[in-house]
Write an enzyme that holds these catalytic residues in place. Sequence first.
Site, PDB file in Angstrom:
ATOM      1  N   HIS A 277       0.852  -1.189   0.000  1.00  0.00           N
ATOM      2  CA  HIS A 277       0.000   0.000   0.000  1.00  0.00           C
ATOM      3  C   HIS A 277       0.890   1.242   0.000  1.00  0.00           C
ATOM      4  O   HIS A 277       1.993   1.218   0.569  1.00  0.00           O
ATOM      5  CB  HIS A 277      -0.867   0.057   1.255  1.00  0.00           C
ATOM      6  CG  HIS A 277      -2.178  -0.652   1.154  1.00  0.00           C
ATOM      7  ND1 HIS A 277      -2.856  -1.139   2.252  1.00  0.00           N
ATOM      8  CD2 HIS A 277      -2.962  -0.948   0.087  1.00  0.00           C
ATOM      9  CE1 HIS A 277      -3.987  -1.698   1.873  1.00  0.00           C
ATOM     10  NE2 HIS A 277      -4.076  -1.599   0.563  1.00  0.00           N
TER      11      HIS A 277
ATOM     12  N   CYS B  84      -2.171   2.838   9.225  1.00  0.00           N
ATOM     13  CA  CYS B  84      -3.199   1.859   8.874  1.00  0.00           C
ATOM     14  C   CYS B  84      -4.369   1.899   9.848  1.00  0.00           C
ATOM     15  O   CYS B  84      -5.510   1.640   9.469  1.00  0.00           O
ATOM     16  CB  CYS B  84      -2.606   0.452   8.846  1.00  0.00           C
ATOM     17  SG  CYS B  84      -1.573   0.120   7.416  1.00  0.00           S
TER      18      CYS B  84
END
Length: 275
Positions: A170, A266
């Site tokens: 990511h 996150c």
Amino acid sequence: MPTPRHATPRRYLMCPPAHFEVTYAINPWMDPTKPVDVPLAVAQWEDLRDRYRALGHTVEELIPRPGLPDMVYAANGATVVDGRVLGARFAFREREPEAAAHLEWFRAHGFAHVREPVHINEGEGDFAVTASYLLAGRGFRASPLSHGEAQEFFGRPVIGLDLVEPRYYHLDTALAVLDDAADEVMYYPSAFSPGSREVLRRLFPDALIATDDDAAALGLNAVSDGLHVLLPQAATGLFHPLRQRGFEPLGIDLSELLKGGGSVKCCTQELRDHA
């Protein structure tokens, strides 16, 4: 002389890891054979939440749902810019139901412009907001088609960046926005394709460049309020260069949640409520 820095009050959405476990592997950090200490994961998560509140930020909480262990990584559930919400569409079936849980929360909390996406994107996992751009990762999770969808919805120029190293699957594992009012970032060049590295060099010539060791500690999975930078405490090599630039790094221990492939960012979705 370091640049004078100022913290801006933020509003975040987080989800407690009450049902956190690692029973499948959808990124290189996950190993189902390693046990997870849920009470420790909850305690570490609560420390992060309480740090935000102590710094003057607002933290909203999303109710965790059984069977969705990755809901703790709340950043993946949506991207919010100027009060507009682009929901997520997850690449793996294990996480698909999280998208609806996030959309329900936004609709129940007065967000008028909520879009259920057509193309795969995993929220702020692959979208990073700076003053001038919406940086958008691709290569492992997000569809390149999601970039055009985001640009059309938010009305902001989207810069596509190709991720090539599986551990940095990511964008928020390879790049962090340090000052969203001044287009200031830090990133790990080796996570990106040669062309994307050149784009980053041109857009952010003064960026802080992370070392291999600090990237491997997920040190770029960080959250900044413009002054305080909350990041994994193991990313020790980033602390001095951040201080040199006038930031105040705050080390956070999220070692249990790292077993699922995530850390500070996150766990933290930013609710940018207003234009």
